[in-house]
Design a protein around this motif. Structure first.
Motif, PDB file in Angstrom:
ATOM      1  N   SER A  70      -8.157   9.353  80.420  1.00  0.00           N
ATOM      2  CA  SER A  70      -9.583   9.051  80.366  1.00  0.00           C
ATOM      3  C   SER A  70      -9.926   8.626  78.938  1.00  0.00           C
ATOM      4  O   SER A  70      -9.115   8.788  78.023  1.00  0.00           O
ATOM      5  N   ARG A  71     -11.125   8.108  78.787  1.00  0.00           N
ATOM      6  CA  ARG A  71     -11.544   7.654  77.465  1.00  0.00           C
ATOM      7  C   ARG A  71     -13.012   7.988  77.242  1.00  0.00           C
ATOM      8  O   ARG A  71     -13.800   8.028  78.185  1.00  0.00           O
ATOM      9  N   ASP A  72     -13.351   8.207  75.988  1.00  0.00           N
ATOM     10  CA  ASP A  72     -14.731   8.427  75.579  1.00  0.00           C
ATOM     11  C   ASP A  72     -15.016   7.392  74.500  1.00  0.00           C
ATOM     12  O   ASP A  72     -14.619   7.559  73.341  1.00  0.00           O
ATOM     13  N   ASN A  73     -15.689   6.323  74.879  1.00  0.00           N
ATOM     14  CA  ASN A  73     -15.930   5.236  73.933  1.00  0.00           C
ATOM     15  C   ASN A  73     -16.850   5.653  72.791  1.00  0.00           C
ATOM     16  O   ASN A  73     -16.790   5.089  71.699  1.00  0.00           O
ATOM     17  N   ALA A  74     -17.708   6.628  73.046  1.00  0.00           N
ATOM     18  CA  ALA A  74     -18.606   7.095  71.985  1.00  0.00           C
ATOM     19  C   ALA A  74     -17.836   7.825  70.885  1.00  0.00           C
ATOM     20  O   ALA A  74     -18.290   7.892  69.737  1.00  0.00           O
ATOM     21  N   LYS A  75     -16.675   8.354  71.243  1.00  0.00           N
ATOM     22  CA  LYS A  75     -15.863   9.107  70.280  1.00  0.00           C
ATOM     23  C   LYS A  75     -14.594   8.358  69.883  1.00  0.00           C
ATOM     24  O   LYS A  75     -13.755   8.908  69.164  1.00  0.00           O
ATOM     25  N   ASN A  76     -14.436   7.124  70.378  1.00  0.00           N
ATOM     26  CA  ASN A  76     -13.218   6.354  70.097  1.00  0.00           C
ATOM     27  C   ASN A  76     -11.964   7.172  70.403  1.00  0.00           C
ATOM     28  O   ASN A  76     -10.989   7.157  69.628  1.00  0.00           O
ATOM     29  N   THR A  77     -11.988   7.850  71.529  1.00  0.00           N
ATOM     30  CA  THR A  77     -10.916   8.784  71.857  1.00  0.00           C
ATOM     31  C   THR A  77     -10.412   8.548  73.279  1.00  0.00           C
ATOM     32  O   THR A  77     -11.208   8.326  74.196  1.00  0.00           O
ATOM     33  N   VAL A  78      -9.109   8.615  73.416  1.00  0.00           N
ATOM     34  CA  VAL A  78      -8.482   8.580  74.732  1.00  0.00           C
ATOM     35  C   VAL A  78      -7.767   9.907  74.938  1.00  0.00           C
ATOM     36  O   VAL A  78      -7.222  10.488  73.988  1.00  0.00           O
ATOM     37  N   TYR A  79      -7.803  10.401  76.173  1.00  0.00           N
ATOM     38  CA  TYR A  79      -7.236  11.701  76.501  1.00  0.00           C
ATOM     39  C   TYR A  79      -6.135  11.556  77.553  1.00  0.00           C
ATOM     40  O   TYR A  79      -6.133  10.621  78.346  1.00  0.00           O
ATOM     41  N   LEU A  80      -5.262  12.532  77.544  1.00  0.00           N
ATOM     42  CA  LEU A  80      -4.304  12.668  78.633  1.00  0.00           C
ATOM     43  C   LEU A  80      -4.325  14.129  79.065  1.00  0.00           C
ATOM     44  O   LEU A  80      -3.851  15.001  78.339  1.00  0.00           O
ATOM     45  N   GLN A  81      -4.909  14.369  80.227  1.00  0.00           N
ATOM     46  CA  GLN A  81      -4.918  15.711  80.798  1.00  0.00           C
ATOM     47  C   GLN A  81      -3.642  15.888  81.603  1.00  0.00           C
ATOM     48  O   GLN A  81      -3.394  15.143  82.548  1.00  0.00           O
ATOM     49  N   MET A  82      -2.860  16.881  81.211  1.00  0.00           N
ATOM     50  CA  MET A  82      -1.569  17.134  81.850  1.00  0.00           C
ATOM     51  C   MET A  82      -1.655  18.442  82.615  1.00  0.00           C
ATOM     52  O   MET A  82      -1.817  19.505  82.024  1.00  0.00           O
ATOM     53  N   ASN A  83      -1.555  18.369  83.911  1.00  0.00           N
ATOM     54  CA  ASN A  83      -1.577  19.561  84.759  1.00  0.00           C
ATOM     55  C   ASN A  83      -0.251  19.700  85.491  1.00  0.00           C
ATOM     56  O   ASN A  83       0.501  18.743  85.634  1.00  0.00           O
ATOM     57  N   SER A  84       0.018  20.910  85.950  1.00  0.00           N
ATOM     58  CA  SER A  84       1.265  21.183  86.684  1.00  0.00           C
ATOM     59  C   SER A  84       2.469  20.621  85.932  1.00  0.00           C
ATOM     60  O   SER A  84       3.320  19.926  86.506  1.00  0.00           O
ATOM     61  N   VAL A  85       2.515  20.942  84.674  1.00  0.00           N
ATOM     62  CA  VAL A  85       3.552  20.386  83.801  1.00  0.00           C
ATOM     63  C   VAL A  85       4.940  20.843  84.244  1.00  0.00           C
ATOM     64  O   VAL A  85       5.132  21.993  84.642  1.00  0.00           O
ATOM     65  N   LYS A  86       5.899  19.939  84.153  1.00  0.00           N
ATOM     66  CA  LYS A  86       7.278  20.211  84.536  1.00  0.00           C
ATOM     67  C   LYS A  86       8.199  20.111  83.315  1.00  0.00           C
ATOM     68  O   LYS A  86       7.841  19.522  82.301  1.00  0.00           O
ATOM     69  N   PHE A  87       9.398  20.653  83.460  1.00  0.00           N
ATOM     70  CA  PHE A  87      10.369  20.549  82.379  1.00  0.00           C
ATOM     71  C   PHE A  87      10.597  19.087  81.999  1.00  0.00           C
ATOM     72  O   PHE A  87      10.769  18.765  80.815  1.00  0.00           O
ATOM     73  N   GLY A  88      10.590  18.207  82.972  1.00  0.00           N
ATOM     74  CA  GLY A  88      10.836  16.798  82.712  1.00  0.00           C
ATOM     75  C   GLY A  88       9.744  16.092  81.939  1.00  0.00           C
ATOM     76  O   GLY A  88       9.921  14.945  81.526  1.00  0.00           O
ATOM     77  N   ASP A  89       8.616  16.778  81.722  1.00  0.00           N
ATOM     78  CA  ASP A  89       7.528  16.184  80.946  1.00  0.00           C
ATOM     79  C   ASP A  89       7.699  16.392  79.446  1.00  0.00           C
ATOM     80  O   ASP A  89       6.933  15.837  78.656  1.00  0.00           O
ATOM     81  N   ALA A  90       8.668  17.187  79.064  1.00  0.00           N
ATOM     82  CA  ALA A  90       8.885  17.451  77.644  1.00  0.00           C
ATOM     83  C   ALA A  90       9.298  16.172  76.934  1.00  0.00           C
ATOM     84  O   ALA A  90      10.231  15.481  77.357  1.00  0.00           O
ATOM     85  N   ALA A  91       8.579  15.849  75.863  1.00  0.00           N
ATOM     86  CA  ALA A  91       8.833  14.604  75.130  1.00  0.00           C
ATOM     87  C   ALA A  91       7.878  14.520  73.956  1.00  0.00           C
ATOM     88  O   ALA A  91       6.965  15.342  73.824  1.00  0.00           O
ATOM     89  N   VAL A  92       8.082  13.502  73.145  1.00  0.00           N
ATOM     90  CA  VAL A  92       7.075  13.136  72.160  1.00  0.00           C
ATOM     91  C   VAL A  92       6.161  12.130  72.846  1.00  0.00           C
ATOM     92  O   VAL A  92       6.631  11.136  73.416  1.00  0.00           O
ATOM     93  N   TYR A  93       4.871  12.392  72.795  1.00  0.00           N
ATOM     94  CA  TYR A  93       3.892  11.530  73.441  1.00  0.00           C
ATOM     95  C   TYR A  93       3.200  10.670  72.378  1.00  0.00           C
ATOM     96  O   TYR A  93       2.725  11.196  71.359  1.00  0.00           O
TER      97      TYR A  93
END
Length: 115
Positions: A70-93
């Motif tokens: 998602s993004r908030d243009n008023a804050k110049n910010t983009v988000y990544l909400q990560m739910n139900s995280v798995k071992f395979g999600d481990a990484a540098v983002y």
């Protein structure tokens, strides 16, 4: 000079949640496409999620239904909400901005998945 600064990484248990943030400064935000990529050790960097200026989103199959960009243009910010995280999600983002054909990358934030 455009800068992207990620935050929110850390240690998360399998099944847990984490929210990454990326603040963009020094350049246009609301009309550009923003993305999250990740790179695990020994693997190529891969696109995780993308959001364009009209909030149309795409996801890699492995995170569909679990991650939300998602993004908030008023804050110049983009988000990544990560739910139900798995071992395979481990990484540098990495946060990525694409203005025309010009890409800009953040420095990355580490996500570690461990019980």
């Amino acid at each position: 000079q455009v800068q992207l600064v990620e935050s929110g990484g850390g240690l998360v248990q399998p099944g847990g949640s984490l929210r990454l943030s990326c603040v963009v400064s020094g350049g246009i935000f609301s009309t550009v496409t923003m993305s999250w990529y990740r790179q695990a050790p020994g693997k190529q960097r891969e696109l995780v999620a993308r959001i364009n200026s009209i909030n149309s989103t795409t996801y890699v199959d492995s995170v569909k239904g679990r991650f939300t960009i998602s993004r908030d243009n008023a804050k110049n910010t983009v988000y990544l909400q990560m739910n139900s995280v798995k071992f395979g999600d481990a990484a540098v983002y990495y946060c990525h901005r694409l203005w025309g054909s010009i890409p800009t990358w953040g420095q990355g934030t580490q996500v570690t998945v461990d019980s």
